[in-house]
Motif scaffolding. Structure first.
Motif, mmCIF file in Angstrom:
data_model
loop_
_atom_site.group_PDB
_atom_site.id
_atom_site.type_symbol
_atom_site.label_atom_id
_atom_site.label_comp_id
_atom_site.label_asym_id
_atom_site.label_seq_id
_atom_site.Cartn_x
_atom_site.Cartn_y
_atom_site.Cartn_z
ATOM 1 N N ILE A 101 -4.561 9.552 2.645
ATOM 2 C CA ILE A 101 -4.228 8.388 3.461
ATOM 3 C C ILE A 101 -5.455 7.795 4.155
ATOM 4 O O ILE A 101 -5.420 6.666 4.629
ATOM 5 N N PHE A 102 -6.551 8.569 4.183
ATOM 6 C CA PHE A 102 -7.763 8.103 4.857
ATOM 7 C C PHE A 102 -8.716 7.423 3.879
ATOM 8 O O PHE A 102 -8.809 7.800 2.710
ATOM 9 N N HIS A 159 -4.400 4.215 3.288
ATOM 10 C CA HIS A 159 -3.619 4.248 2.062
ATOM 11 C C HIS A 159 -2.257 4.899 2.275
ATOM 12 O O HIS A 159 -2.061 5.673 3.210
ATOM 13 N N SER A 160 -1.344 4.604 1.368
ATOM 14 C CA SER A 160 -0.019 5.199 1.405
ATOM 15 C C SER A 160 0.086 6.290 0.338
ATOM 16 O O SER A 160 -0.780 6.433 -0.521
ATOM 17 N N ASP A 175 -5.443 2.285 -6.937
ATOM 18 C CA ASP A 175 -4.809 1.488 -5.883
ATOM 19 C C ASP A 175 -5.770 1.223 -4.729
ATOM 20 O O ASP A 175 -5.581 0.275 -3.963
ATOM 21 N N TYR A 176 -6.789 2.062 -4.593
ATOM 22 C CA TYR A 176 -7.710 1.955 -3.465
ATOM 23 C C TYR A 176 -8.871 1.008 -3.741
ATOM 24 O O TYR A 176 -9.680 0.727 -2.847
ATOM 25 N N ILE A 185 -9.505 9.513 -12.416
ATOM 26 C CA ILE A 185 -8.400 8.837 -11.745
ATOM 27 C C ILE A 185 -7.546 9.933 -11.106
ATOM 28 O O ILE A 185 -7.071 10.840 -11.790
ATOM 29 N N GLU A 186 -7.379 9.866 -9.794
ATOM 30 C CA GLU A 186 -6.617 10.873 -9.062
ATOM 31 C C GLU A 186 -5.342 10.263 -8.495
ATOM 32 O O GLU A 186 -5.294 9.059 -8.208
ATOM 33 N N TYR A 187 -4.337 11.125 -8.298
ATOM 34 C CA TYR A 187 -3.039 10.681 -7.802
ATOM 35 C C TYR A 187 -2.636 11.493 -6.580
ATOM 36 O O TYR A 187 -2.724 12.725 -6.585
#
Length: 258
Positions: free
Chosen positions: A168-169, A183-184, A191-192, A208-210
């Motif tokens: 989230i940071f 971030h959510s 997405d970032y 790519i991380e989730y």
């Protein structure tokens, strides 16, 4: 895009660059493991408690799931287990093969995706070791379901995963010492990024991380037929500012009961 293919190439690149989780264990560690003085990690630094394992590993069929890099697999093989290592990165698997050849170990490597273990039959493994790696798949639920399918009843799954609070940071600001919530969850690396930066990021073969929810990480195991019987937390070892406030990695021991 094919996320698995992209992350496979990204991890191959990490091996070439000598990233931390691609460095195989030393000959000295293997010698100690043969003598019964062994330990592994599934998070960043804290060893998995020995009481999470049976008294002896001899003959135990263990799957090291998304666990290439020449770390967990060779140690467990040296301790007497019948080890199979599977990973999306061929170069990560080569690290395990190098250690096995160097130290006279017997282990099997299988190139494959943690979400689809179709190379393995139902109810085959006694234990699965799954270090922090499901961060690289979009949906973690198939990982738990496949782990359950290939495991014997009463088998043990030892997993490490990321506390989603880490995501989230703003990462760049956190590394400067600033905790900025941005971030959510759930979300992904892409997405970032600004739209104009995504192509460049992908072309550089960055992973790519989730960020998965804790519900998917923990209840997902339960829904797949596991009972959680052990739990601990870990951090970056003081290297990140978040370590002053919360531990951002989790390990669980789960027993298959169906």
């Amino acid at each position: 895009m094919d996320i698995s293919k992209h992350n496979s190439m990204a991890w191959d690149k990490k091996v070439e660059e000598g990233a931390a989780y691609t460095k195989a264990v030393s000959k000295e560690i293997i010698e100690k493991s043969r003598a019964g003085e062994w330990e592994i990690t599934v998070t960043t630094g804290k060893p998995v408690p020995r009481e999470w394992f049976p008294a002896t590993l001899k003959g135990l069929k263990i799957l090291c799931l998304a666990s290439g890099g020449g770390q967990q697999g060779p140690v467990l093989a040296a301790a007497g287990a019948d080890v199979t290592v599977t990973d999306i990165s061929r170069k990560q698997l080569e690290q395990d093969e190098i250690v096995a050849e160097r130290d006279g170990l017997t282990l099997k490597t299988v190139h494959g995706d943690m979400m689809d273990l179709n190379d393995f039959e139902d109810g085959y493994f006694d234990m699965i070791i799954h270090p922090v790696s499901n961060v690289f798949v979009k949906d973690v639920l198939p990982v738990w379901k496949e782990a359950s399918r290939v495991m014997k009843n009463k088998g043990v799954l030892i997993s490490g995963f990321t506390n989603p609070l880490l995501f989230i940071f703003d990462d760049a600001e956190e590394r400067k010492g600033n905790l900025e919530v941005k971030h959510s969850v759930p979300s992904s690396t892409l997405d970032y990024l600004a739209k104009e930066d995504i192509e460049g990021y992908l072309s550089q073969k960055q992973t790519i991380e989730y960020a998965h929810t804790l519900e998917d990480q923990i209840q997902g195991q339960v829904d797949a037929g596991f009972v959680i019987s052990g739990f601990y937390e870990d951090d970056f070892g003081g290297r990140r500012v978040l370590d002053n406030y919360i531990k951002t990695f989790i390990a669980t021991k789960a027993v298959k009961v169906v």
